[in-house]
Design a protein around this motif. Structure first.
Motif, PDB file in Angstrom:
ATOM      1  N   GLY A 457     -16.857 -53.822  45.970  1.00 16.54           N
ATOM      2  CA  GLY A 457     -16.148 -53.140  44.606  1.00 16.54           C
ATOM      3  C   GLY A 457     -14.741 -53.544  44.427  1.00 16.54           C
ATOM      4  N   GLN A 458     -14.207 -54.840  45.082  1.00 15.19           N
ATOM      5  CA  GLN A 458     -13.140 -55.353  44.488  1.00 15.19           C
ATOM      6  C   GLN A 458     -13.052 -56.135  43.230  1.00 15.19           C
ATOM      7  OE1 GLN A 458     -10.222 -54.184  46.218  1.00 15.19           O
ATOM      8  NE2 GLN A 458     -12.042 -53.037  47.111  1.00 15.19           N
ATOM      9  N   VAL A 459     -12.276 -55.932  42.195  1.00 10.99           N
ATOM     10  CA  VAL A 459     -12.074 -56.560  40.943  1.00 10.99           C
ATOM     11  C   VAL A 459     -10.856 -56.927  40.795  1.00 10.99           C
ATOM     12  CG1 VAL A 459     -12.922 -56.562  38.609  1.00 10.99           C
ATOM     13  CG2 VAL A 459     -14.308 -55.239  40.146  1.00 10.99           C
ATOM     14  N   GLU A 460     -10.695 -58.242  40.354  1.00 13.38           N
ATOM     15  CA  GLU A 460      -9.301 -58.586  39.611  1.00 13.38           C
ATOM     16  C   GLU A 460      -9.393 -59.305  38.148  1.00 13.38           C
ATOM     17  OE1 GLU A 460      -5.692 -60.882  42.026  1.00 13.38           O
ATOM     18  OE2 GLU A 460      -7.057 -62.200  40.965  1.00 13.38           O
ATOM     19  N   ILE A 461      -8.454 -58.796  37.654  1.00 14.01           N
ATOM     20  CA  ILE A 461      -8.799 -59.278  36.083  1.00 14.01           C
ATOM     21  C   ILE A 461      -7.041 -59.703  35.722  1.00 14.01           C
ATOM     22  CG2 ILE A 461      -8.779 -58.805  33.796  1.00 14.01           C
ATOM     23  CD1 ILE A 461     -10.349 -56.229  34.865  1.00 14.01           C
ATOM     24  N   VAL A 462      -7.167 -61.075  35.568  1.00 12.43           N
ATOM     25  CA  VAL A 462      -5.995 -61.696  35.134  1.00 12.43           C
ATOM     26  C   VAL A 462      -5.863 -61.942  33.736  1.00 12.43           C
ATOM     27  CG1 VAL A 462      -4.520 -63.716  35.626  1.00 12.43           C
ATOM     28  CG2 VAL A 462      -6.174 -62.931  37.434  1.00 12.43           C
ATOM     29  N   VAL A 463      -5.020 -61.455  33.045  1.00  8.56           N
ATOM     30  CA  VAL A 463      -4.829 -61.176  31.524  1.00  8.56           C
ATOM     31  C   VAL A 463      -3.703 -62.112  31.012  1.00  8.56           C
ATOM     32  CG1 VAL A 463      -4.412 -59.895  29.595  1.00  8.56           C
ATOM     33  CG2 VAL A 463      -5.745 -58.936  31.633  1.00  8.56           C
ATOM     34  N   SER A 464      -3.942 -63.119  30.151  1.00  8.47           N
ATOM     35  CA  SER A 464      -2.810 -64.196  29.899  1.00  8.47           C
ATOM     36  C   SER A 464      -2.827 -64.415  28.232  1.00  8.47           C
ATOM     37  CB  SER A 464      -2.930 -65.328  30.374  1.00  8.47           C
ATOM     38  OG  SER A 464      -2.657 -65.283  31.781  1.00  8.47           O
ATOM     39  N   PRO A 465      -2.226 -63.374  27.495  1.00  7.94           N
ATOM     40  CA  PRO A 465      -1.905 -63.742  26.333  1.00  7.94           C
ATOM     41  C   PRO A 465      -1.132 -65.084  26.033  1.00  7.94           C
ATOM     42  CG  PRO A 465      -0.475 -62.039  26.782  1.00  7.94           C
ATOM     43  CD  PRO A 465      -1.365 -62.287  28.169  1.00  7.94           C
ATOM     44  N   ALA A 466      -1.423 -65.586  24.656  1.00  7.42           N
ATOM     45  CA  ALA A 466      -0.591 -66.699  24.356  1.00  7.42           C
ATOM     46  C   ALA A 466       0.976 -66.479  24.420  1.00  7.42           C
ATOM     47  CB  ALA A 466      -1.019 -67.408  23.164  1.00  7.42           C
ATOM     48  N   LYS A 467       1.268 -65.313  24.097  1.00  6.59           N
ATOM     49  CA  LYS A 467       2.678 -64.784  24.103  1.00  6.59           C
ATOM     50  C   LYS A 467       2.748 -63.435  24.405  1.00  6.59           C
ATOM     51  CE  LYS A 467       2.709 -63.939  19.053  1.00  6.59           C
ATOM     52  NZ  LYS A 467       2.992 -62.338  19.183  1.00  6.59           N
ATOM     53  N   ALA A 468       3.786 -62.884  24.947  1.00  4.74           N
ATOM     54  CA  ALA A 468       3.825 -61.672  25.193  1.00  4.74           C
ATOM     55  C   ALA A 468       3.731 -60.595  24.174  1.00  4.74           C
ATOM     56  CB  ALA A 468       5.210 -61.142  26.013  1.00  4.74           C
ATOM     57  N   GLU A 469       2.629 -59.428  24.433  1.00  8.18           N
ATOM     58  CA  GLU A 469       2.292 -58.884  23.389  1.00  8.18           C
ATOM     59  C   GLU A 469       1.817 -57.520  23.805  1.00  8.18           C
ATOM     60  OE1 GLU A 469      -0.792 -58.799  19.497  1.00  8.18           O
ATOM     61  OE2 GLU A 469      -0.075 -60.853  20.180  1.00  8.18           O
ATOM     62  N   THR A 470       2.160 -56.288  23.411  1.00  8.08           N
ATOM     63  CA  THR A 470       1.712 -55.178  23.343  1.00  8.08           C
ATOM     64  C   THR A 470       0.091 -54.825  22.945  1.00  8.08           C
ATOM     65  OG1 THR A 470       3.788 -54.307  23.592  1.00  8.08           O
ATOM     66  CG2 THR A 470       1.920 -52.594  23.189  1.00  8.08           C
ATOM     67  N   PHE A 471      -0.754 -54.693  23.906  1.00 11.41           N
ATOM     68  CA  PHE A 471      -2.340 -54.259  23.403  1.00 11.41           C
ATOM     69  C   PHE A 471      -2.742 -53.358  24.673  1.00 11.41           C
ATOM     70  CE2 PHE A 471      -2.430 -58.394  25.307  1.00 11.41           C
ATOM     71  CZ  PHE A 471      -3.472 -58.210  26.196  1.00 11.41           C
ATOM     72  N   THR A 472      -3.870 -52.776  24.134  1.00 10.77           N
ATOM     73  CA  THR A 472      -4.694 -52.106  25.302  1.00 10.77           C
ATOM     74  C   THR A 472      -5.617 -52.844  26.034  1.00 10.77           C
ATOM     75  OG1 THR A 472      -4.211 -50.055  24.143  1.00 10.77           O
ATOM     76  CG2 THR A 472      -5.855 -50.101  25.664  1.00 10.77           C
TER      77      THR A 472
END
Length: 651
Positions: A457-472
């Motif tokens: 049940g373990q899930v890791e999601i690494v999120v990397s936008p090209a620049k810091a940005e606010t989104f959902t």
């Protein structure tokens, strides 16, 4: 070190198009990412996709050659080859579906030899096209005068629909338009010679409707969408003199918006609904949306198997009545499960509602996944929920619709895993994968999922936008995870997710931000609505997204059909890396009868109840019959465990 790689702007438009090109569809809330934007990086679905590309696609082409499917085209493009046509009248579609699966495979694993093979096949196909644009290897020569005369069963438009889909897939994989242009020539023939006031047109087997919608999205030519609307409208019902039984079986020929329940041929009905959902995504017609919601509720509330399979009756490969969900007699064609998957894909795109993803997941991991053997060479046409040991998996079927349908699904898997919307990024399914794409703001984004799903049940999601940005970031909480915890960079998420929903994580995201999700993998017992007579008093076992079954080979001294679950049930997982490609089995101290039921009388005044302890082992349903035909059962009787008590005197 986390390496960021982002898509190149200014690249050809075909490289940006996904399984569905919904970027300009007014009713689409979610927009698929291109198949090539997602790489599966090791794990459950990576292995299934690898087997599809390395074994299933090559061996099926060999079989298509051996059974004359390709020669059916060659003979029409040759001045010297007069070999007779072979196979049923709809075999053209099997080659088109094979091309679609092979095309999607090129987006994840480029293969110059496979691409050259497809190019040669495209030349063979188009050499058979008639000067007026018509292309079908059956309704030619001595049958040419019967063109469009048997639309209820002739599959002319069904074959064209798959030709269009194969052509679009190959265009989106390579940028090559040759097959696409050939498909357009056929559609232009339809627009010129058929329709209101001309030769009436009917999709006796719906499929062209969804293909035309995608052709419209690809070309921007609204005439193709209008042709889909004409086919869905049923305006030719009177001119074609269709009987009520035909309208029910075909699920076409009458206005789609008059439909109130799924009936008739299951694949036809679900393809019709899929095409209608595509039509709604482009037009926003409220009558279509109302009908689509009514049909969806009918499907999931009374006509879908626990495996996500669809189709209760072998007669007509059809839906049955509400709650008619037999186990051993279940037809549950692989193509029907895929059709249901595609229908829910469109409904998800229109709404962003996790209930549609939940149905997609149930079908994908179970009723679709079971359709191809672990080695990629055997296929299930039907996927029953119980078997007495009859042979179900075969390498070839004269009606060979299911094998290439499975291939095109598995080859394109990454295209179903993620979507974007104006608010952010959506993660639909958890498997080891890497997304390199962009947000709808234009900012490049990379997301990498690491997980042991569907086993842990373990899930890791690494999120990397090209620049810091606010989104959902929308993270799906599956219906089967009753207790889910989520953290961001080690801190508990401020919002809580509930089962069967998307958890919206809105914040300023920076490169390397980590979301950890802990899903509840406790095995669950599922009970059917009491109106399903075959499953009354029985339970099915599910762990994570996987439905389990009893298969005879795993039971020590206990016959599958004599086994019962002992309630309250304790199910103990055990990893078996050496078994069936690596699975987790579930052990249960169940019950059986003192003597085999086969030796008991058929009728008796005495109640027979299991009371003898038995060690039961459950395996995932999708692996059934991968060790050869055997007795198998998904729904198992459940009884309260016997309690010790003093003997009572007889009265």
């Amino acid at each position: 070190m986390f390496l960021l790689v982002f898509p190149i702007f200014g690249q050809p438009a075909w490289r940006d198009e996904g399984l569905l090109e919904l970027s300009r569809s007014p009713q689409a809330k979610l927009h698929p990412v291109p198949v090539r934007a997602v790489q599966l990086t090791g794990g459950f679905w990576t292995e299934r996709q690898r087997i599809t590309i390395e074994r299933s696609i090559p061996t099926l082409l060999t079989l298509l050659e051996e059974h004359g499917v390709v020669d059916n085209f060659r003979r029409l493009g040759s001045a010297t080859d007069y070999t007779p046509r072979r196979g049923p009248l709809y075999t053209d579609s099997d080659l088109y579906k094979w091309i679609e699966g092979a095309a999607w495979s090129l987006t994840s694993r480029p293969d110059p030899k496979l691409e050259a093979t497809i190019d040669r096949l495209v030349d063979v196909i188009l050499a058979a096209q008639q000067p007026d644009g018509y292309l079908n290897t059956y309704w030619v020569e001595e049958r040419a005068g019967q063109r469009w005369q048997q639309q209820t069963s002739g599959h002319e438009l069904y074959c064209l629909g798959h030709m269009i889909q194969g052509a679009i897939a190959y265009y989106r994989a390579t940028g090559k338009r040759k097959l696409l242009d050939g498909s357009i020539r056929f559609v232009e023939y339809l627009l010129r010679d058929t329709g209101p006031g001309k030769q009436p047109l009917l999709t006796g087997h719906p499929e062209l409707e969804l293909a035309l919608a995608e052709l419209y999205r690809t070309t921007g030519d609204q005439r193709y969408l209008k042709l889909a609307g004409y086919l869905l409208s049923g305006v030719e019902r009177e001119r074609l003199k269709l009987r009520p039984s035909q309208l029910e079986y075909m699920f076409s020929g009458s206005p789609f918006t008059e439909r109130t329940q799924f009936e008739g041929h299951a694949v036809r009905a679900l393809y019709a609904a899929t095409g209608a959902a595509d039509y709604y995504l482009e037009t926003g017609d409220p009558a279509y949306w109302k009908t689509l919601q009514t049909l969806w509720a009918d499907l999931v509330n009374s006509k879908m198997f626990v495996t996500g399979g669809v189709g209760s009756r072998s007669s007509g490969e059809s839906f049955g009545d509400a709650y008619e969900l037999p186990n051993r007699q279940a037809y549950t064609e692989s193509c029907a499960a895929i059709a249901g998957f595609l229908f829910n894909q469109r409904m998800l795109a229109a709404t962003g509602d996790a209930k549609y993803t939940d149905v997609m997941e149930r079908a994908l991991y179970n009723g679709i996944n079971s359709g191809m053997s672990l080695d990629g060479t055997l296929y299930c046409y039907r996927n029953p929920l119980s078997s007495g040991g009859e042979k179900i998996r075969n390498s070839w079927y004269d009606t060979c619709c299911c094998p290439p349908n499975l291939q095109r699904t598995f080859a394109a898997l990454g295209g179903y895993f993620y979507s974007t919307s104006k608010n952010g990024l959506w993660v639909h399914f958890f498997d080891n994968s890497k997304l390199v794409w962009r947000l709808e703001s234009g900012t490049g984004v990379q997301a990498e999922v690491k997980t042991g799903q569907p086993w842990t049940g373990q899930v890791e999601i690494v999120v990397s936008p090209a620049k810091a940005e606010t989104f959902t970031l929308y993270v799906r909480i599956p219906s089967w995870s009753e207790k889910t915890t989520v953290s961001i960079n080690g801190q508990p998420a401020e919002v809580k997710g509930t089962p069967n929903s998307y958890l919206p994580l809105r914040r300023e995201w920076k490169a390397g931000d980590r979301v950890r999700v802990a899903l509840d993998m406790e095995p669950r017992l599922l009970r059917a609505n009491p109106r399903v007579p075959e499953d009354y008093g029985k339970v099915a076992v599910q762990r994570g997204p996987l439905v389990y079954c009893l298969e005879q080979e795993d039971q020590a001294g206990t016959q599958v059909f004599d086994a019962a679950m002992s309630l309250p049930a304790a199910l103990v997982p055990e990893e078996k890396p050496e078994l069936l490609g690596g699975i987790t089995v579930l052990h249960h101290k169940g019950l059986t009868f003192g003597s085999p039921l086969e030796s008991a009388p058929l009728y008796s005044t005495k109640e027979l109840r299991p009371g003898t302890p038995a060690e039961l082992t459950f395996v995932p349903y999708y692996v059934f019959h991968n060790r050869g035909p055997a007795r198998m059962e998904v729904w198992v009787p459940a009884v309260a465990a016997p309690t010790a008590s003093k003997d009572q005197p007889a009265r």
